[in-house]
Design an enzyme around this catalytic site. Structure first.
Site, PDB file in Angstrom:
ATOM      1  N   SER A  40      23.643 -28.412 -18.472  1.00 15.76           N
ATOM      2  CA  SER A  40      22.530 -29.007 -19.204  1.00 15.76           C
ATOM      3  C   SER A  40      21.379 -28.058 -19.541  1.00 15.76           C
ATOM      4  O   SER A  40      20.752 -28.199 -20.595  1.00 15.76           O
ATOM      5  CB  SER A  40      21.979 -30.212 -18.428  1.00 15.76           C
ATOM      6  OG  SER A  40      21.674 -29.859 -17.090  1.00 15.76           O
ATOM      7  N   ASP A 238      11.767 -34.117 -14.405  1.00 13.19           N
ATOM      8  CA  ASP A 238      12.832 -34.618 -13.537  1.00 13.19           C
ATOM      9  C   ASP A 238      13.100 -33.712 -12.340  1.00 13.19           C
ATOM     10  O   ASP A 238      13.919 -34.034 -11.489  1.00 13.19           O
ATOM     11  CB  ASP A 238      14.123 -34.827 -14.338  1.00 13.19           C
ATOM     12  CG  ASP A 238      14.648 -33.542 -14.974  1.00 13.19           C
ATOM     13  OD1 ASP A 238      14.098 -32.449 -14.707  1.00 13.19           O
ATOM     14  OD2 ASP A 238      15.623 -33.638 -15.742  1.00 13.19           O
ATOM     15  N   HIS A 241      15.566 -29.879 -14.647  1.00 14.34           N
ATOM     16  CA  HIS A 241      15.736 -29.136 -15.901  1.00 14.34           C
ATOM     17  C   HIS A 241      14.486 -28.339 -16.260  1.00 14.34           C
ATOM     18  O   HIS A 241      13.366 -28.773 -15.998  1.00 14.34           O
ATOM     19  CB  HIS A 241      16.094 -30.093 -17.038  1.00 14.34           C
ATOM     20  CG  HIS A 241      17.394 -30.800 -16.808  1.00 14.34           C
ATOM     21  ND1 HIS A 241      17.457 -32.140 -16.493  1.00 14.34           N
ATOM     22  CD2 HIS A 241      18.662 -30.345 -16.814  1.00 14.34           C
ATOM     23  CE1 HIS A 241      18.731 -32.484 -16.329  1.00 14.34           C
ATOM     24  NE2 HIS A 241      19.480 -31.411 -16.524  1.00 14.34           N
TER      25      HIS A 241
END
Length: 263
Positions: A40, A238, A241
């Protein structure tokens, strides 16, 4: 036929030949292709909050006529964020390191022509899912080969992955051998044994074994593999990330590492 007409025809013929030659030269030069792979943080989660992208595009990630993106339909188009929007399509994508990398490379005047970015990253994937013969590996190979059809050369693989491998001590222990095999296999199957690889050492993790995975990344001892360290980069809301600023900084560091290959 008068000598004047012969001269005109000769001039026109020479012009056509010259133009064709220049066109063929441009086609053969093609573009410099970079494969973007991993999970990601390569796909890009900069600017994502509560499942939405804030749509802010920093100056370092602005579109350029000289930077193209290979989309999911295997067509080249002008690159603009999110680069992985139709590749890592099950997740919300935002700013990643790809465009900051490309624009920074362009500023270095390395004489490599236009840049073609080939997004292949998928969020939440472990290194074992990138093994030779698996779906992600096959997709990367397929997209890389397809990207070459219009001409150009693969200059490097940009790799940012490992957060998911921090959840298990066993996966963390096996990470180095699995990663080295992935790099070796992909070079072999692309028939580019010396292909530069620029990987990122983790800034964050999904589990407690981040130090083991980071150690593996920093100690990879294959030729033509450089590692840039994302430790200390700003993390998003979060806690996992990179923020938009963090993604940009990683992209710039990867560009600096690539420039060392071209020195």
């Amino acid at each position: 036929m008068s000598s004047l007409i012969w001269l005109v025809l000769l001039s026109c013929s020479t012009l056509v030949i010259s133009t064709k030659t220049a066109s063929e030269a441009n086609a053969s030069q093609g573009k410099s292709i970079f494969i973007l792979a991993g999970q990601s943080n390569m796909a890009g989660r900069g600017g994502i909050k509560r499942g939405m992208w804030d749509r802010y595009v920093p100056p370092e990630c602005k579109p350029s006529q000289k930077v193209l993106r290979f989309n999911a339909q295997q067509k080249w188009e002008k690159a603009q964020p999110p680069l992985h929007r139709d590749i890592d399509y099950l997740k919300t994508c935002g700013i990643g390191p790809g465009l900051a990398f490309a624009n920074s490379v362009l500023k270095k005047n390395l004489s490599i022509g236009d840049i073609g970015l080939v997004p292949c990253a998928i969020g939440g994937t472990q290194i074992s899912e990138w093994r030779r013969g698996g779906p992600l590996y096959k997709q990367l190979l397929s997209r890389a080969h397809a990207a070459l059809q219009g001409g150009g050369i693969i200059r490097a693989i940009l790799w940012y992955q490992g957060e998911s491998d921090t959840r298990s001590q066993e996966d963390a222990k096996l990470y180095k051998s699995r990663l080295q095999k992935f790099f070796t296999d992909i070079r072999s199957d692309l028939k580019l044994p010396k292909l530069p690889v620029i990987q990122v050492a983790l800034a964050s993790a999904e589990g407690p074994y981040i130090d083991e995975v980071r150690k593996a990344q920093l100690e990879i001892d294959l030729p033509n593999v450089k590692c840039v360290d994302a430790k200390g980069m700003k993390i998003g809301h979060d806690g996992l990330h990179l923020s938009t600023d963090g993604e940009v900084q990683v992209g710039k560091m990867m560009a600096d590492a690539f420039a060392q290959f071209m020195a």
